[in-house]
Design a protein around this motif. Structure first.
Motif, PDB file in Angstrom:
ATOM      1  N   ALA A  77       0.652 -13.782 -18.274  1.00 54.95           N
ATOM      2  CA  ALA A  77       1.115 -14.210 -16.943  1.00 54.95           C
ATOM      3  C   ALA A  77       0.016 -13.855 -15.952  1.00 54.95           C
ATOM      4  O   ALA A  77      -0.987 -13.251 -16.320  1.00 54.95           O
ATOM      5  CB  ALA A  77       2.405 -13.506 -16.578  1.00 54.95           C
ATOM      6  N   GLU A  78       0.200 -14.269 -14.703  1.00 48.67           N
ATOM      7  CA  GLU A  78      -0.783 -13.925 -13.672  1.00 48.67           C
ATOM      8  C   GLU A  78      -0.137 -12.867 -12.797  1.00 48.67           C
ATOM      9  O   GLU A  78       0.712 -13.190 -11.957  1.00 48.67           O
ATOM     10  CB  GLU A  78      -1.046 -15.178 -12.839  1.00 48.67           C
ATOM     11  CG  GLU A  78      -2.496 -15.581 -12.748  1.00 48.67           C
ATOM     12  CD  GLU A  78      -2.648 -16.710 -11.750  1.00 48.67           C
ATOM     13  OE1 GLU A  78      -3.393 -16.553 -10.786  1.00 48.67           O
ATOM     14  OE2 GLU A  78      -1.978 -17.752 -11.936  1.00 48.67           O
ATOM     15  N   VAL A  79      -0.510 -11.621 -13.034  1.00 46.86           N
ATOM     16  CA  VAL A  79       0.190 -10.544 -12.331  1.00 46.86           C
ATOM     17  C   VAL A  79      -0.718  -9.882 -11.298  1.00 46.86           C
ATOM     18  O   VAL A  79      -1.834  -9.467 -11.616  1.00 46.86           O
ATOM     19  CB  VAL A  79       0.714  -9.478 -13.324  1.00 46.86           C
ATOM     20  CG1 VAL A  79       1.489  -8.388 -12.585  1.00 46.86           C
ATOM     21  CG2 VAL A  79       1.594 -10.117 -14.390  1.00 46.86           C
ATOM     22  N   TYR A  80      -0.245  -9.816 -10.087  1.00 46.24           N
ATOM     23  CA  TYR A  80      -0.966  -9.156  -8.998  1.00 46.24           C
ATOM     24  C   TYR A  80      -0.154  -7.970  -8.500  1.00 46.24           C
ATOM     25  O   TYR A  80       1.059  -7.901  -8.699  1.00 46.24           O
ATOM     26  CB  TYR A  80      -1.174 -10.122  -7.829  1.00 46.24           C
ATOM     27  CG  TYR A  80      -2.156 -11.229  -8.135  1.00 46.24           C
ATOM     28  CD1 TYR A  80      -3.483 -11.146  -7.721  1.00 46.24           C
ATOM     29  CD2 TYR A  80      -1.745 -12.350  -8.867  1.00 46.24           C
ATOM     30  CE1 TYR A  80      -4.387 -12.151  -8.011  1.00 46.24           C
ATOM     31  CE2 TYR A  80      -2.638 -13.369  -9.159  1.00 46.24           C
ATOM     32  CZ  TYR A  80      -3.956 -13.262  -8.733  1.00 46.24           C
ATOM     33  OH  TYR A  80      -4.853 -14.254  -9.020  1.00 46.24           O
ATOM     34  N   ALA A  81      -0.858  -7.057  -7.833  1.00 47.66           N
ATOM     35  CA  ALA A  81      -0.144  -5.936  -7.206  1.00 47.66           C
ATOM     36  C   ALA A  81      -0.695  -5.747  -5.806  1.00 47.66           C
ATOM     37  O   ALA A  81      -1.906  -5.874  -5.580  1.00 47.66           O
ATOM     38  CB  ALA A  81      -0.334  -4.663  -8.020  1.00 47.66           C
ATOM     39  N   LYS A  82       0.196  -5.453  -4.879  1.00 48.52           N
ATOM     40  CA  LYS A  82      -0.275  -5.054  -3.549  1.00 48.52           C
ATOM     41  C   LYS A  82      -0.066  -3.555  -3.446  1.00 48.52           C
ATOM     42  O   LYS A  82       1.041  -3.042  -3.617  1.00 48.52           O
ATOM     43  CB  LYS A  82       0.470  -5.817  -2.448  1.00 48.52           C
ATOM     44  CG  LYS A  82      -0.148  -5.563  -1.066  1.00 48.52           C
ATOM     45  CD  LYS A  82      -0.024  -6.774  -0.163  1.00 48.52           C
ATOM     46  CE  LYS A  82      -0.300  -6.442   1.299  1.00 48.52           C
ATOM     47  NZ  LYS A  82      -1.735  -6.193   1.608  1.00 48.52           N
ATOM     48  N   LEU A  83      -1.180  -2.869  -3.212  1.00 48.70           N
ATOM     49  CA  LEU A  83      -1.186  -1.410  -3.327  1.00 48.70           C
ATOM     50  C   LEU A  83      -0.741  -0.769  -2.011  1.00 48.70           C
ATOM     51  O   LEU A  83      -1.558  -0.269  -1.238  1.00 48.70           O
ATOM     52  CB  LEU A  83      -2.573  -0.911  -3.733  1.00 48.70           C
ATOM     53  CG  LEU A  83      -3.239  -1.655  -4.904  1.00 48.70           C
ATOM     54  CD1 LEU A  83      -4.509  -0.939  -5.352  1.00 48.70           C
ATOM     55  CD2 LEU A  83      -2.291  -1.837  -6.085  1.00 48.70           C
ATOM     56  N   GLU A  84       0.552  -0.800  -1.804  1.00 51.40           N
ATOM     57  CA  GLU A  84       1.098  -0.299  -0.542  1.00 51.40           C
ATOM     58  C   GLU A  84       0.920   1.205  -0.370  1.00 51.40           C
ATOM     59  O   GLU A  84       1.097   1.735   0.718  1.00 51.40           O
ATOM     60  CB  GLU A  84       2.578  -0.691  -0.439  1.00 51.40           C
ATOM     61  CG  GLU A  84       2.771  -2.141  -0.075  1.00 51.40           C
ATOM     62  CD  GLU A  84       2.255  -2.435   1.325  1.00 51.40           C
ATOM     63  OE1 GLU A  84       1.095  -2.876   1.433  1.00 51.40           O
ATOM     64  OE2 GLU A  84       2.993  -2.192   2.293  1.00 51.40           O
ATOM     65  N   TYR A  85       0.566   1.876  -1.459  1.00 51.16           N
ATOM     66  CA  TYR A  85       0.340   3.323  -1.321  1.00 51.16           C
ATOM     67  C   TYR A  85      -0.986   3.609  -0.639  1.00 51.16           C
ATOM     68  O   TYR A  85      -1.302   4.754  -0.356  1.00 51.16           O
ATOM     69  CB  TYR A  85       0.447   4.033  -2.680  1.00 51.16           C
ATOM     70  CG  TYR A  85      -0.471   3.530  -3.752  1.00 51.16           C
ATOM     71  CD1 TYR A  85      -1.824   3.843  -3.737  1.00 51.16           C
ATOM     72  CD2 TYR A  85       0.023   2.758  -4.803  1.00 51.16           C
ATOM     73  CE1 TYR A  85      -2.669   3.389  -4.717  1.00 51.16           C
ATOM     74  CE2 TYR A  85      -0.812   2.298  -5.794  1.00 51.16           C
ATOM     75  CZ  TYR A  85      -2.156   2.609  -5.752  1.00 51.16           C
ATOM     76  OH  TYR A  85      -3.002   2.159  -6.731  1.00 51.16           O
ATOM     77  N   GLU A  86      -1.757   2.566  -0.359  1.00 50.99           N
ATOM     78  CA  GLU A  86      -2.986   2.785   0.414  1.00 50.99           C
ATOM     79  C   GLU A  86      -2.725   2.922   1.912  1.00 50.99           C
ATOM     80  O   GLU A  86      -3.662   3.080   2.688  1.00 50.99           O
ATOM     81  CB  GLU A  86      -3.975   1.638   0.168  1.00 50.99           C
ATOM     82  CG  GLU A  86      -4.541   1.652  -1.236  1.00 50.99           C
ATOM     83  CD  GLU A  86      -5.531   0.533  -1.502  1.00 50.99           C
ATOM     84  OE1 GLU A  86      -6.142   0.542  -2.574  1.00 50.99           O
ATOM     85  OE2 GLU A  86      -5.677  -0.362  -0.641  1.00 50.99           O
ATOM     86  N   ASN A  87      -1.474   2.831   2.312  1.00 47.31           N
ATOM     87  CA  ASN A  87      -1.163   3.090   3.718  1.00 47.31           C
ATOM     88  C   ASN A  87      -1.436   4.569   4.035  1.00 47.31           C
ATOM     89  O   ASN A  87      -1.481   5.395   3.124  1.00 47.31           O
ATOM     90  CB  ASN A  87       0.294   2.705   4.012  1.00 47.31           C
ATOM     91  CG  ASN A  87       0.454   1.212   4.227  1.00 47.31           C
ATOM     92  OD1 ASN A  87      -0.066   0.670   5.197  1.00 47.31           O
ATOM     93  ND2 ASN A  87       1.131   0.543   3.300  1.00 47.31           N
ATOM     94  N   PRO A  88      -1.580   4.901   5.341  1.00 44.99           N
ATOM     95  CA  PRO A  88      -2.079   6.243   5.716  1.00 44.99           C
ATOM     96  C   PRO A  88      -1.352   7.437   5.089  1.00 44.99           C
ATOM     97  O   PRO A  88      -2.001   8.415   4.743  1.00 44.99           O
ATOM     98  CB  PRO A  88      -1.923   6.253   7.237  1.00 44.99           C
ATOM     99  CG  PRO A  88      -2.021   4.820   7.635  1.00 44.99           C
ATOM    100  CD  PRO A  88      -1.433   4.026   6.517  1.00 44.99           C
ATOM    101  N   THR A  89      -0.031   7.372   4.920  1.00 42.89           N
ATOM    102  CA  THR A  89       0.635   8.542   4.332  1.00 42.89           C
ATOM    103  C   THR A  89       0.975   8.325   2.858  1.00 42.89           C
ATOM    104  O   THR A  89       1.745   9.080   2.273  1.00 42.89           O
ATOM    105  CB  THR A  89       1.917   8.952   5.094  1.00 42.89           C
ATOM    106  OG1 THR A  89       2.932   7.967   4.866  1.00 42.89           O
ATOM    107  CG2 THR A  89       1.665   9.094   6.578  1.00 42.89           C
ATOM    108  N   GLY A  90       0.416   7.279   2.262  1.00 40.44           N
ATOM    109  CA  GLY A  90       0.629   7.061   0.829  1.00 40.44           C
ATOM    110  C   GLY A  90       1.862   6.239   0.521  1.00 40.44           C
ATOM    111  O   GLY A  90       2.350   6.262  -0.615  1.00 40.44           O
TER     112      GLY A  90
END
Ligand SMILES: *Cc1c(COP(=O)(O)O)cnc(C)c1O
Ligand SMILES: [Zn+2]
Length: 568
Positions: A77-90
């Motif tokens: 499949a074509e799987v992507y992730a958006k790395l929301e833990y890169e926000n300032p407080t994780g």
């Protein structure tokens, strides 16, 4: 600064009453349901319900959008992730906290207060601190220390409550009314902040995903991302909204159950290692339901074991170390490959694994401390321990060392334990043998015990007070009986021992944990003490069918460890 919206109203999603934001930003004053922000007209740029907006000062870039190449290849499949833990407080919550704090300032609040299980507290504390408005966070007593530490360093006033999240929330709502305080939380303005996810994603490339997987607790983030997509569509920027997939841990899944029943369910007890989504009363359930229905979405749960397995897979395959909650999308994806094969999928990875080190510690073996000799290290590498440590992931760590080869001295130590336990009329069960071997494996066999506890006696008094008489042999060989009192038996016994030993080996008990290995009354008890001596923290363990005795063993061993450290 500029005006950022075309004008807006706060509408109740169930009775459509228009509410006044100076009166409420939480629940509809007429029917008590939740609110949503309606803008007068669609716009291509994101609209915020604020008079003025300044760019988020803590955030300097978009969170990454990454293709998970190995997972895509492994499962077709074509799987992507958006790395929301890169926000300032994780954690993604920063998107919402930013807008909530600006709103609180605009409304002229004297302080912000909120109830949280951890991540939201840390996030609101960070923004409140930066924008210089006092912040009160109400957290349940069980909140992980790392998450509390974040709130603490950002100068929030921490109010730790005996009870669960619900208790905190009710109390905080009361507290909010007792002053000119802005009640932050999973409310309408947070959602307006968190919808920036969708705008960001749009900027990062085509949003032609077939499915977007969102780990759901209260449902606020799901609802916010969905609202962002609806606004993008209304503005003519996209034609189609991807299908939304709501995912939850099986042991905390009122939203998924509710989606199937098409009505809100409140779970009395939720208990999952994915503490960030352990929400019994999902505030934004009806918004999630709408998102599922309008996009012909799906909903799935994952067991605790599946979470552990996928958490590991994301780490070893893709290098992504996330909170357990973020492993649920991969579980749902793998369990339903018929549905997702060949599709373009996006996982929303909501929080960083660094905040879940306690989970890793709980479900993996800790490494023993080795004496600094090359042959010992060789013996260790060959003992099978490191392999077991790798393979053991996901199993309770107390059980795993039953099969590791022990050296002679450890075998002797183990036999000593077993003799003591047999003397108490108990035979060990298989599980208990494994647990005991695991404990012994980590023990130092060259410990000299400066103090011995020969006997003890407890007497219950009024109001939970307990008197303890403890017979001790001190380092000079002298036998003494120490009498003291405490709140409860453990406190009494430790106070009595410390009364005699503090003088020559002063240690403080920072924490004690008791693990009872089986539900029956005969069970082996493993006690773990965290001790402190001159800012040096260490742990020691004891095992016995008797809880007090296990604690005494651990403490006496702690004295020995402290004594040895002192001698060096
Ligand atoms: C808060 C949180 C969630 C759940 O978000 P809701 O808006 O409560 O549904 C998921 N993951 C992490 C890491 C969180 O902190
Ligand atoms: Zn209403």
């Amino acid at each position: 600064m500029r005006s950022t919206n075309s004008g807006y109203t706060l509408r109740c999603i169930s009775c459509n009453t228009i509410n006044d934001e100076r009166e409420t930003s939480t629940y509809c004053t007429k029917c008590g349901n939740v609110l949503t922000v309606d803008y007068k007209e669609p716009r291509q740029e994101i609209q915020y319900p604020l008079k003025d907006i300044q760019p988020d000062p803590l955030k300097t870039s978009y969170t990454a959008l990454r293709k998970l190449t190995r997972i895509s290849e492994n499962y077709g499949a074509e799987v992507y992730a958006k790395l929301e833990y890169e926000n300032p407080t994780g954690c993604f919550k920063d998107r919402g906290s930013y807008i909530e704090v600006l709103k609180a300032l605009e409304l002229g609040a004297d302080a912000i207060c909120l109830a949280s299980t951890g991540n939201m507290a840390a996030s609101v504390a960070a923004y409140a601190c930066y924008f210089k408005i006092p912040c009160f966070v109400f957290v349940p007593e069980k909140t992980p220390e790392v998450k509390l530490a974040q709130s603490t360093i950002y100068d929030a006033t921490i109010i730790k409550i005996k009870g669960d999240f619900k208790t905190c929330e009710l109390l905080c709502r009361e507290f909010a009314k007792s002053g000119n305080y802005y009640l932050a939380g999973d409310y309408v303005f947070r959602q307006e902040g968190q919808k920036s996810f969708s705008y960001e994603l749009y900027e990062q490339g085509p949003v032609d995903y077939d499915y977007i997987f969102v780990p759901v607790g209260a449902g606020t983030n799901f609802a916010a991302i969905f609202k962002g997509f609806k606004e993008l569509k209304a503005a003519g920027l996209i034609d189609k909204i991807p299908a939304f997939v709501a995912v939850q841990p099986e042991q905390s899944s009122p939203v998924v159950e509710g989606i199937f029943k098409k009505e809100k369910i409140i779970a009395d007890h939720v208990n999952t290692m994915a503490d960030a989504v352990a929400v019994g009363d999902p505030f934004d359930f009806y918004k999630v339901l709408e998102g599922i229905q309008e996009t012909e979405g799906l909903a799935y749960t994952a067991t605790e074991n599946e979470l552990l397995e996928s958490m590991k897979e994301m780490t070893t395959q893709e290098g992504l170390f996330t909170e357990p909650a973020c492993a649920i999308p991969l579980v749902a994806f793998k369990n339903n490959l018929d549905q997702f094969k060949g599709k373009k999928c996006l996982f929303v990875l909501t929080g960083t694994g660094l905040k879940s080190s306690h989970i890793v510690a709980k479900y993996s073996l800790s490494s023993p401390v080795l004496s600094p000799k090359l042959e010992r290290i060789q013996q260790y590498i060959e003992s099978g321990f490191p392999d077991i440590q790798r393979m053991s992931w996901g199993q309770s760590r107390e059980m795993l060392l039953g099969n590791v080869a022990m050296d002679e001295e450890h075998t002797r130590l183990y036999d000593q334990y077993v003799n003591g336990i047999n003397k108490k009329g108990k035979t060990l069960k298989e599980e208990e043998i494994k647990a005991l071997k695991s404990l012994v494996y980590n023990e130092d066999t060259n410990l000299e015990h400066p103090v011995e506890v020969l006997d003890y006696k407890l007497t219950m008094r009024m109001h939970g007070l307990v008197s303890a008489a403890v017979k001790l042999r001190l380092p000079n060989g002298e036998e003494v009986i120490s009498l003291d009192q405490g709140v409860g038996p453990l406190d009494a016994v430790l106070t009595a021992i410390k009364a005699e030993t503090d003088e020559f080996i002063p240690v403080e008990v920072v924490k004690h944990e008791v693990e009872i290995l089986s539900p029956d009354t005969e069970s082996l008890v493993i006690a773990t003490l965290t001790l402190e001596k001159e800012e040096h923290i260490f742990t020691s363990k004891g095992a016995s069918p008797d809880t007090i005795e296990a604690i005494i063993q651990a403490f006496v061993k702690g004295l020995a460890i402290a004594n040895k450290a002192l001698a060096v």
